[in-house]
Design an enzyme around this catalytic site. Sequence first.
Site, PDB file in Angstrom:
ATOM      1  N   HIS A  33      36.538  48.077  39.314  1.00  0.00           N
ATOM      2  CA  HIS A  33      37.290  47.518  38.190  1.00  0.00           C
ATOM      3  C   HIS A  33      37.560  46.044  38.477  1.00  0.00           C
ATOM      4  O   HIS A  33      37.072  45.492  39.482  1.00  0.00           O
ATOM      5  CB  HIS A  33      38.585  48.297  37.952  1.00  0.00           C
ATOM      6  CG  HIS A  33      39.433  48.469  39.174  1.00  0.00           C
ATOM      7  ND1 HIS A  33      40.050  47.413  39.819  1.00  0.00           N
ATOM      8  CD2 HIS A  33      39.782  49.578  39.886  1.00  0.00           C
ATOM      9  CE1 HIS A  33      40.740  47.857  40.844  1.00  0.00           C
ATOM     10  NE2 HIS A  33      40.583  49.172  40.924  1.00  0.00           N
ATOM     11  N   HIS A  36      38.630  44.939  42.011  1.00  0.00           N
ATOM     12  CA  HIS A  36      37.536  44.813  42.976  1.00  0.00           C
ATOM     13  C   HIS A  36      36.739  43.532  42.728  1.00  0.00           C
ATOM     14  O   HIS A  36      36.350  42.833  43.674  1.00  0.00           O
ATOM     15  CB  HIS A  36      36.585  46.008  42.865  1.00  0.00           C
ATOM     16  CG  HIS A  36      37.206  47.318  43.205  1.00  0.00           C
ATOM     17  ND1 HIS A  36      37.327  48.340  42.287  1.00  0.00           N
ATOM     18  CD2 HIS A  36      37.743  47.787  44.356  1.00  0.00           C
ATOM     19  CE1 HIS A  36      37.887  49.381  42.862  1.00  0.00           C
ATOM     20  NE2 HIS A  36      38.163  49.076  44.114  1.00  0.00           N
ATOM     21  N   LYS A 147      47.486  45.749  46.931  1.00  0.00           N
ATOM     22  CA  LYS A 147      48.040  46.982  46.345  1.00  0.00           C
ATOM     23  C   LYS A 147      48.268  48.020  47.437  1.00  0.00           C
ATOM     24  O   LYS A 147      49.289  48.696  47.464  1.00  0.00           O
ATOM     25  CB  LYS A 147      47.113  47.541  45.265  1.00  0.00           C
ATOM     26  CG  LYS A 147      47.661  48.817  44.612  1.00  0.00           C
ATOM     27  CD  LYS A 147      46.771  49.303  43.481  1.00  0.00           C
ATOM     28  CE  LYS A 147      45.508  49.933  44.011  1.00  0.00           C
ATOM     29  NZ  LYS A 147      45.783  51.251  44.686  1.00  0.00           N
ATOM     30  N   ASP A 148      47.301  48.141  48.325  1.00  0.00           N
ATOM     31  CA  ASP A 148      47.444  49.019  49.492  1.00  0.00           C
ATOM     32  C   ASP A 148      47.972  48.174  50.653  1.00  0.00           C
ATOM     33  O   ASP A 148      47.273  47.921  51.635  1.00  0.00           O
ATOM     34  CB  ASP A 148      46.104  49.658  49.842  1.00  0.00           C
ATOM     35  CG  ASP A 148      45.586  50.539  48.720  1.00  0.00           C
ATOM     36  OD1 ASP A 148      46.154  51.627  48.516  1.00  0.00           O
ATOM     37  OD2 ASP A 148      44.622  50.134  48.046  1.00  0.00           O
ATOM     38  N   VAL A 174      45.850  42.657  41.233  1.00  0.00           N
ATOM     39  CA  VAL A 174      45.470  42.387  39.845  1.00  0.00           C
ATOM     40  C   VAL A 174      46.125  43.459  38.976  1.00  0.00           C
ATOM     41  O   VAL A 174      45.988  44.658  39.234  1.00  0.00           O
ATOM     42  CB  VAL A 174      43.941  42.410  39.665  1.00  0.00           C
ATOM     43  CG1 VAL A 174      43.569  42.179  38.203  1.00  0.00           C
ATOM     44  CG2 VAL A 174      43.293  41.345  40.555  1.00  0.00           C
ATOM     45  N   SER A 183      43.737  50.277  39.199  1.00  0.00           N
ATOM     46  CA  SER A 183      43.377  51.297  40.177  1.00  0.00           C
ATOM     47  C   SER A 183      42.349  52.235  39.567  1.00  0.00           C
ATOM     48  O   SER A 183      42.385  52.508  38.361  1.00  0.00           O
ATOM     49  CB  SER A 183      44.617  52.097  40.597  1.00  0.00           C
ATOM     50  OG  SER A 183      44.268  53.226  41.368  1.00  0.00           O
ATOM     51  N   ARG A 185      42.326  55.268  39.943  1.00  0.00           N
ATOM     52  CA  ARG A 185      43.057  56.460  39.510  1.00  0.00           C
ATOM     53  C   ARG A 185      43.576  56.320  38.078  1.00  0.00           C
ATOM     54  O   ARG A 185      43.792  57.329  37.399  1.00  0.00           O
ATOM     55  CB  ARG A 185      44.218  56.743  40.456  1.00  0.00           C
ATOM     56  CG  ARG A 185      43.782  57.047  41.883  1.00  0.00           C
ATOM     57  CD  ARG A 185      44.987  57.215  42.797  1.00  0.00           C
ATOM     58  NE  ARG A 185      44.598  57.257  44.198  1.00  0.00           N
ATOM     59  CZ  ARG A 185      44.206  58.331  44.841  1.00  0.00           C
ATOM     60  NH1 ARG A 185      44.154  59.479  44.201  1.00  0.00           N
ATOM     61  NH2 ARG A 185      43.862  58.284  46.109  1.00  0.00           N
TER      62      ARG A 185
END
Length: 257
Positions: A33, A36, A147-148, A174, A183, A185
């Site tokens: 997405h 990335h 994010k992680d 983002v 994400s 998910r």
Amino acid sequence: MTKVIEALSDWQSIRKTINDLSVGFVPTMGNLHAGHLSLLERSKCENTITVLSLFINPTQFNDKNDFKNYPRTLAQDIAMAEENGIDYVLAPTDDALYPDQYAYKITNSTINNQEAEFRPRHFDGVLTVVMKLLLLVKPTRAYFGEKDYQQLQLVKGLAEAFFLDTEIIGCKIVRNEFGLPLSSRNRRLTEDQYQLAQRFSEIFHSDLSCDEIKNALIQEGIIVDYIEDYNERRFAAVHVGDIRLIDNIPFAKDKKC
């Protein structure tokens, strides 16, 4: 032209031909997405060669259903890599990356909060596959999203502890127009769940305390794993239906829980 490589021996041969060039690396589990793509764009700006890996790592899933349901979009991901001018796509099989059947692993014995608490053995799998990929790709720089955030800090620690000659670079989250982190998910959310995920983002980004945020989320029908402050960042992990979402933001020192 993007070159797709499945056999690790093929990549190892190619790697010897680009020793004099700077190599940027973006490890992913696919289902690409815009988040990335932002990592890949930064790599392209800072390096001569950019390598993308597409590998759904089985050892980092503590929930078998989560692994089973993870989106598998290899053809679409390769097409996106080609459209964005990525030099190499590394797409190994499980057996190729784990010839030892996961007999050997990397672990951090000190981490026991946040994701480590709620996802047992998750980081063992993450650190092990990251170590394998870094040793294979031998990048000048490797890019990870914030994010992680806990994962990012552990990977930085891994590179330092094992004297890896790779700079680990964290890149900003983002988000969509509602502040929800992009994400893979998210694509599994139903329309109603997506609305609820937006409410999670709105509440989490408010000026409420951790306890107030948790209570507000519970009232919305959102299951909360944790809302906590650590090292001047606020972290969250929640479940919207059967989809687990995480987020983190920096916070002012006077707004701790």
